[in-house]
Write a protein that holds these residues in place. Structure first.
Motif, mmCIF file in Angstrom:
data_model
loop_
_atom_site.group_PDB
_atom_site.id
_atom_site.type_symbol
_atom_site.label_atom_id
_atom_site.label_comp_id
_atom_site.label_asym_id
_atom_site.label_seq_id
_atom_site.Cartn_x
_atom_site.Cartn_y
_atom_site.Cartn_z
ATOM 1 N N VAL A 77 0.854 -1.199 0.000
ATOM 2 C CA VAL A 77 0.000 0.000 0.000
ATOM 3 C C VAL A 77 0.886 1.244 0.000
ATOM 4 O O VAL A 77 0.614 2.220 -0.726
ATOM 5 N N LEU A 78 1.963 1.188 0.773
ATOM 6 C CA LEU A 78 2.891 2.330 0.790
ATOM 7 C C LEU A 78 3.533 2.528 -0.584
ATOM 8 O O LEU A 78 3.701 3.660 -1.045
ATOM 9 N N ALA A 81 0.984 4.085 -2.738
ATOM 10 C CA ALA A 81 0.852 5.506 -2.385
ATOM 11 C C ALA A 81 2.005 6.310 -2.962
ATOM 12 O O ALA A 81 1.804 7.394 -3.525
ATOM 13 N N SER A 84 1.520 6.812 -6.595
ATOM 14 C CA SER A 84 0.435 7.751 -6.880
ATOM 15 C C SER A 84 0.869 9.196 -6.617
ATOM 16 O O SER A 84 0.490 10.106 -7.334
ATOM 17 N N PHE A 85 1.690 9.398 -5.579
ATOM 18 C CA PHE A 85 2.134 10.761 -5.288
ATOM 19 C C PHE A 85 3.073 11.288 -6.366
ATOM 20 O O PHE A 85 3.128 12.473 -6.631
ATOM 21 N N ASN B 4 -3.830 15.571 -3.061
ATOM 22 C CA ASN B 4 -2.850 14.912 -2.188
ATOM 23 C C ASN B 4 -3.480 14.500 -0.869
ATOM 24 O O ASN B 4 -3.195 13.424 -0.337
ATOM 25 N N ARG B 7 -5.506 11.401 -1.381
ATOM 26 C CA ARG B 7 -4.650 10.207 -1.492
ATOM 27 C C ARG B 7 -4.125 9.786 -0.130
ATOM 28 O O ARG B 7 -4.097 8.601 0.207
ATOM 29 N N ALA B 11 -4.820 6.236 1.683
ATOM 30 C CA ALA B 11 -3.728 5.344 2.112
ATOM 31 C C ALA B 11 -3.820 5.075 3.607
ATOM 32 O O ALA B 11 -3.670 3.926 4.059
ATOM 33 N N LEU B 14 -6.547 2.560 4.366
ATOM 34 C CA LEU B 14 -6.126 1.183 4.079
ATOM 35 C C LEU B 14 -5.155 0.669 5.143
ATOM 36 O O LEU B 14 -5.242 -0.481 5.588
ATOM 37 N N LEU B 15 -4.236 1.537 5.565
ATOM 38 C CA LEU B 15 -3.251 1.118 6.568
ATOM 39 C C LEU B 15 -3.930 0.833 7.903
ATOM 40 O O LEU B 15 -3.558 -0.129 8.604
#
Lengths: 166, 277
Positions: A77-78, A81, A84-85, B4, B7, B11, B14-15
């Motif tokens: 997931v990181l 992310a 995506s960033f 941003n 997003r 994230a 989800l975490l």
């Protein structure tokens, strides 16, 4: 739609990683197919689904691994992310830039995996880990990065054809 | 900015979800869901690993290639269905041969009860050396049971699901096995390295080791039964200023070629963790 396609696809990639790729190694390194899928899908611009793919793919990998349940999913997931960033800032300028993203994603995944294992009490020599696992795995990931991003792009176009205005 | 933030929030959501799953898993509450999710995965793993083993056998056995080509030439005259049947039968014969060796081994150890299991996959993490077998709690496998082949010790069961179980190999850096050197009778502890080498540590300085000496499980600590072959000494390191000497051993089991293993189901490891009487 991407999630419906993603679940069986990620399951197959995780199984291939466990059955076949675990025996086709460069030193102790092996390509991370699920990572490549997450990065490839992230590079199509579908950032939300990329993170969800990381979530689902990571859970599949955790089911087939001795890592604590959820640990690989957190890492992926990181990675999703991170992709995506960065999307839209750098790599659209050059088709080779996905290699840079895969390089960063591989190093992030392996670095955090090592940190997680050390945290739960595994004794790992970092130099050996880098020489035998991190660098060979990253090299194999880089070899597959461009085909993976092309496949992800084709899949994205097949699932979500661009809208044409009359 | 909003993009941003969106997003980041996604994230983080989800975490947090994963953190919840992790806690549920640690509490053992996810086990039924894991079992359910693993059933189709294990079935697919078995299917793929069986076929991959057949292909690898074909590629890595140059002595058989001439015979196989002749067979293929004959088989080309027959229909495709018959070819598939023959390949399947050949795989079964290879499996039966391995099983026959394992049964012979089991007969030499009548005090133990064994359960044969197919190796269906390996750990997806390159930092962990473990394998997945196609037997689990459905077949009576329990955590801690030792796993062997006719050549020696493979490892032990560290995680059990309904249809499968995970075996921590001897070569996993987190694995620690109490061993004894057969001739010198010195006790030692197996200390696997990440590069795949197997070191013996904590060997008393006065022990007279010899290259080629057999290393067996000692049974100390109650984690493994005694006298299972582990490896042979290939080199030693002794320094006067150190408390203990060390040795490097060659494992008796070829961990790259594991196809079928035996789980010793009659052995119950002793638990010495606090709170476990």
């Amino acid at each position: 739609m991407a999630i419906i396609v993603g679940i069986p696809l990620l399951a197959i990639l995780a199984i291939l990683q466990s059955t076949i790729l675990s025996q086709l190694r460069l030193l102790d390194g092996r390509p991370d197919l699920v990572l490549l899928a997450v990065v490839g899908w992230g590079m199509t611009g579908r950032w939300r689904e990329s993170m969800i793919w990381g979530f689902i793919g990571g859970l599949f990998l955790d089911l087939l691994s001795g890592m604590p349940f959820g640990a690989t999913a957190v890492l992926l997931v990181l990675v999703g992310a991170m992709v995506s960033f960065w999307f839209g800032r750098f790599w659209e300028a050059h088709f080779l830039l996905p290699l840079g993203v895969t390089l960063a994603a591989s190093l992030l995944l392996h670095g955090l995996s090592l940190a997680a294992l050390v945290l739960i009490g595994h004794e790992i020599d970092p130099l050996t880990a880098v020489a035998r696992v991190v660098l060979p795995s990253t090299f194999l990931n880089l070899l597959l990065a461009i085909p993976a991003s092309e496949l992800a792009s084709s899949l994205s176009q097949a699932l979500f054809p661009p809208q044409v205005r009359a | 900015m909003t993009r941003n933030l969106s997003r980041t929030l996604f994230a983080v959501t989800l975490l947090l979800l994963l953190a919840g799953l992790f806690l549920l898993s640690q509490a053992g509450l996810l086990r039924p869901v894991e079992n359910l999710a693993l059933r189709p995965l294990v079935a697919a793993q078995q299917w793929i690993s069986l076929r991959f083993a057949a292909v690898r056998e074909l590629v890595t056995s140059p002595r058989d290639i001439a015979a196989l080509r002749q067979e293929i030439a004959v088989l080309q005259a027959e229909n495709a269905g018959l070819q598939r049947e023959i390949i399947s039968l050949r795989e079964q014969v290879a499996e039966a041969e391995i099983l026959a060796i394992l049964v012979n081994y089991a007969r030499t150890q009548p005090e133990n009860r064994y359960l044969a299991a197919d190796v269906i996959g390996r750990d997806v993490s390159p930092y962990l050396r473990s394998i997945l077998i196609g037997r689990g709690s459905d077949d009576g496998i329990l955590r801690g049971m030792p796993v062997v082949t006719d050549r020696g010790l493979v490892g032990r069961v560290v995680e059990v699901f309904g249809p499968s179980a995970r075996i921590q190999l001897l070569t996993d850096p987190a694995s620690a096995v109490n061993v004894r050197l057969q001739t010198s009778r010195a006790d030692a502890v197996l200390a696997p390295q990440l590069n795949g080498e197997l070191w013996l540590d904590l060997i008393p300085q006065d022990a007279e080791l010899s290259v080629g000496e057999l290393v067996l499980t000692s049974g100390l600590g109650g984690g493994y039964p005694p006298d299972i072959p582990v490896g042979q000494v290939i080199s030693t390191r002794k320094r006067d200023f150190e408390l203990f000497q060390q040795a490097v051993i060659q494992p008796t089991v070829d961990f790259e070629r594991l196809e079928i293993v035996l789980v010793i189901t009659s052995f119950r490891p002793l638990s010495i963790e606090p709170g476990n009487p």
